[in-house]
Design an enzyme around this catalytic site. Structure first.
Site, short mmCIF file in Angstrom:
data_model
loop_
_atom_site.label_atom_id
_atom_site.label_comp_id
_atom_site.label_asym_id
_atom_site.label_seq_id
_atom_site.Cartn_x
_atom_site.Cartn_y
_atom_site.Cartn_z
N ASP A 213 0.99 -1.23 0.09
CA ASP A 213 0.12 0.07 -0.06
C ASP A 213 0.87 1.16 0.24
O ASP A 213 2.14 1.12 -0.02
CB ASP A 213 -0.98 0.07 1.17
CG ASP A 213 -2.45 0.75 1.03
OD1 ASP A 213 -2.11 1.82 0.49
OD2 ASP A 213 -3.22 0.05 0.94
N HIS B 204 -3.53 2.69 -4.61
CA HIS B 204 -2.78 2.41 -3.24
C HIS B 204 -1.41 1.90 -3.70
O HIS B 204 -0.90 1.04 -3.29
CB HIS B 204 -3.59 1.36 -2.67
CG HIS B 204 -4.88 1.82 -1.96
ND1 HIS B 204 -4.91 2.36 -0.52
CD2 HIS B 204 -6.09 1.52 -2.28
CE1 HIS B 204 -6.32 2.88 -0.58
NE2 HIS B 204 -6.91 2.28 -1.48
N ASP C 242 -9.39 -1.77 -5.55
CA ASP C 242 -10.12 -0.74 -4.58
C ASP C 242 -9.70 0.54 -4.76
O ASP C 242 -8.66 0.74 -5.36
CB ASP C 242 -10.29 -1.18 -3.24
CG ASP C 242 -8.86 -0.96 -2.62
OD1 ASP C 242 -8.01 -1.60 -3.14
OD2 ASP C 242 -8.95 -0.67 -1.32
N GLU C 243 -10.71 1.68 -4.83
CA GLU C 243 -10.65 3.08 -4.66
C GLU C 243 -9.87 3.43 -5.69
O GLU C 243 -8.81 4.62 -5.53
CB GLU C 243 -10.10 3.26 -3.25
CG GLU C 243 -11.07 2.99 -2.17
CD GLU C 243 -10.76 3.35 -0.99
OE1 GLU C 243 -11.29 4.14 -0.34
OE2 GLU C 243 -9.63 2.78 -0.34
N TYR D 114 -14.54 -4.32 10.03
CA TYR D 114 -13.21 -3.45 10.26
C TYR D 114 -12.94 -3.14 11.84
O TYR D 114 -13.70 -2.49 12.20
CB TYR D 114 -13.23 -2.21 9.19
CG TYR D 114 -12.88 -2.41 7.95
CD1 TYR D 114 -13.43 -3.64 7.09
CD2 TYR D 114 -12.54 -1.47 7.17
CE1 TYR D 114 -13.14 -3.91 5.90
CE2 TYR D 114 -12.15 -1.65 5.73
CZ TYR D 114 -12.50 -2.72 5.06
OH TYR D 114 -12.27 -2.84 3.88
N ASP E 272 -10.41 -1.31 12.70
CA ASP E 272 -9.65 -0.13 13.08
C ASP E 272 -10.72 0.61 13.61
O ASP E 272 -11.05 1.97 13.12
CB ASP E 272 -9.23 0.32 11.63
CG ASP E 272 -10.19 0.35 10.59
OD1 ASP E 272 -11.07 -0.09 10.67
OD2 ASP E 272 -9.81 1.10 9.32
N THR F 240 -4.15 -0.66 9.10
CA THR F 240 -3.31 -0.12 10.51
C THR F 240 -2.86 1.22 10.57
O THR F 240 -1.81 1.50 11.06
CB THR F 240 -2.27 -1.28 10.58
OG1 THR F 240 -1.51 -1.06 9.38
CG2 THR F 240 -2.79 -2.50 10.84
N GLU F 241 -3.73 2.44 9.74
CA GLU F 241 -3.07 3.65 9.94
C GLU F 241 -2.80 4.01 11.45
O GLU F 241 -2.00 4.82 11.71
CB GLU F 241 -4.30 4.59 9.20
CG GLU F 241 -4.27 4.44 7.66
CD GLU F 241 -5.20 3.46 7.28
OE1 GLU F 241 -5.47 2.44 7.92
OE2 GLU F 241 -5.75 3.69 5.97
C1 ACM Z 1 -10.44 -0.65 1.51
O1 ACM Z 1 -10.84 -0.63 2.96
N1 ACM Z 1 -10.37 0.19 0.52
C2 ACM Z 1 -10.60 -2.08 0.80
#
Ligand code: ACM
Length: 550
Positions: A70, A159, A209-210, A282, A284, A334-335
């Site tokens: 990432d 990413h 993703d994204e 999630y 987090d 894990t940010e």
């Molecule tokens: C994600 O949380 N962008 C998979």
């Protein structure tokens, strides 16, 4: 010494684990009962991963999905592309938070400049790390011995800041790989060939993703990557953009991380699905009253909430039998997880809820909860940094019953609109007597991406002694307390009788999480309350749940 500590730990864990027989008694087990760990945003040493593998194996989880790449770091040695780890595994700041805050595009001068040099370094001067191929092979066999499959994820096309920093020719911009160049696919083919050789799992996850650029090109790009993955004898997994943004080949396995309803559509189209909808799965997020908990990305997801991850029972029964509901997974990005201790704390005991659902157990939640408390206690007794479930505070008390007040059911006029995504109950939200939970996503908190400017009409002139508004602050998603709240008390004819102001407590400016009441006490006879809330210079979001008039 480390090995000795690990052996003692393993013997102890074997003693506290539930035995395998109980897993065999369950019905409708899902094939994939997973935990995803993001080792990019923060790098965790091998023994930390081994410890999580031990715990997973003890409690019925069987798949460790490693988010290996990432923006914040590439974590796997790739022999053909050494700069991925010579440069991309070492960043200029230890914590993701510090690193992200100083990235060049976060500053005024470079905003909008897509070609910046991300802040990477080298092994001598930087922070981070990576796993050598030999280490990863060792981890794979360690996991195999405990019944756990490790599934690698290599992000494509987004990413990918660290990839572009190491090999700029792969980049479309600073963050995404170029989907039009053959050289990108050659790069991915080389990388995935090495990955496939290290991990015997039948799957490779390639992200998807994204992505924010090259619109329209992704379906074809993912099919090209799919060919590479299948050529290596593996099945390709993608995040659910693979379904919603692309017409995906049904051989692609969809990992549902956004709307859980997406799963029904994916299964109808013939995809296999792994469920990890972020609002439930999630980790987090806060698992208890956020004040006093380690800083998290946001959200409140206690064990009970995760246990209730929506897996429609018909879908579950039908799709598990046809093999289309492949599984369920907890994910920890894990940010906000800078240490192994916090990683462990956020995972346990919450991952037990994922195991419970994946195993298809039929005991009641109460029974499960009691058992989970005893497991958390036994984990803590042998040094696992599990959350103390037996001493849980629980949901925000104010949210558990409705609040009676003079303004209940009165009309609110919005001079500045609320955001449609966080509209909660719409125009009636702020006077419906329902207070927000610890979670800004609960559709009880109303979100504004601007200053608030509303008028509450009490219907007739009424005696008012106080007006109280509670605001939310969660630094991760840029939800901040307002700098000031003003209330003007107006007569029937709109004339202003009085105005009062309440300021943000200075000590809360940096609080990662806060719910703060702003109370204005002033005895007045008023029909209208003109209320404004001004943001701080950080701007961001304001979240308000109720205007309590007494
Ligand atoms: C994600 O949380 N962008 C998979």
């Amino acid at each position: 010494m480390k090995k000795l500590i690990l052996s003692i730990f393993l013997v102890a864990m074997a003693m506290v684990s539930c035995n395998n027989k109980s897993f065999q008694e369950e019905t409708r087990q899902m094939e994939w009962r997973g935990v995803m760990i993001d080792v990019s945003r923060h790098f965790y040493p091998m023994d930390v991963l081994k410890r999580q593998i031990d715990l997973m194996g003890n409690y019925g989880l069987n798949t460790l999905h490693l988010h290996l790449t990432d923006a914040a770091g590439w974590r796997l040695e790739i022999k053909k592309y050494p700069r991925l780890t010579d440069l991309g595994a070492w960043r200029t700041h230890q914590t993701w938070k510090e690193w992200w805050a100083q990235r060049p595009c976060a500053t005024e001068e470079t905003k909008g400049n897509e070609w910046f040099t991300p802040a990477f370094s080298d092994a001598q001067n930087g922070f981070g790390g990576f796993y050598t191929q030999d280490e990863m092979r060792e981890l794979v066999s360690y996991a195999q011995e405990r019944g756990i499959t490790i599934v690698p994820e290599i992000e494509f096309p987004a990413h990918s800041e660290e990839v572009v920093a190491a090999y700029p020719w792969v980049g479309y911009n600073h963050a995404e790989m170029d989907m039009t160049k053959d050289s990108t696919y050659m790069f991915m083919a080389d990388v995935l060939a090495e990955v496939a050789e290290i991990f015997p799992a039948p799957y490779i996850h390639v992200g998807g993703d994204e992505s924010a650029t090259q619109k329209g090109l992704q379906p074809e790009a993912m099919r090209r990557i799919q060919k590479i993955v299948e050529g290596l004898g593996k099945r390709m997994i993608v995040w659910d953009e693979g379904l919603t943004d692309n017409p995906a080949d049904s051989a692609q396995i969809i990992m549902v991380w956004r709307n859980p309803d997406t799963a029904t559509e994916a299964i109808r189209l013939g995809h296999a699905v792994i469920m990890c909808p972020s609002n439930w799965c999630y980790l987090d997020s806060y698992q208890d009253r956020p004040q006093g908990q380690p800083e998290a990305m946001g959200g409140y997801r206690p064990l009970s909430h995760i246990y209730n991850v929506p897996l429609d029972s018909a879908l579950c029964a039908e799709a598990t039998s046809t093999g289309h509901l492949l599984g369920i997974q907890a994910c920890i990005f894990t940010e906000y997880v800078p240490t192994p201790e916090i990683l462990e704390y956020q995972i346990w005991p919450r991952a037990l809820a994922i195991a419970e659902r994946g195993l298809g157990r039929t005991r009641s939640y109460e029974e499960f909860h009691k058992w989970a408390i005893s497991v958390a206690d036994s984990m803590r007794a042998v040094g696992v940094n599990a959350f103390d479930l037996g001493n849980e505070y629980g949901e925000r008390h104010e949210s558990l019953q409705s609040v009676e007040h003079v303004g209940l059911g009165t009309k609110v006029t919005y001079n500045n609109p609320y955001n449609s995504y966080y509209k909660a109950g719409g125009d009636s939200t702020l006077t419906d007597g329902i207070c927000g939970t610890w979670n800004n996503n609960d559709q009880r908190w109303q979100g504004f991406i601007r200053d608030i400017d509303i008028v509450v009409d009490l219907g007739e002139e009424k005696e008012v002694s106080s007006v109280e508004l509670s605001f939310l602050q969660i630094l991760g998603p840029e939800i901040y307390l307002p700098a000031t709240v003003n209330v003007s008390f107006l007569r029937e004819d709109n004339s202003n009788i009085a105005s009062s102001e309440c300021k943000m407590p200075v000590d809360l400016y940096e609080a990662p999480f806060a719910v703060q009441p702003y109370k204005i006490e002033s005895v007045q006879k008023a029909r209208y309350l003109h209320i404004t809330a001004q943001r701080t210079p950080r701007r961001g979001w304001l979240f308000l749940d109720e205007v309590v008039v007494r």
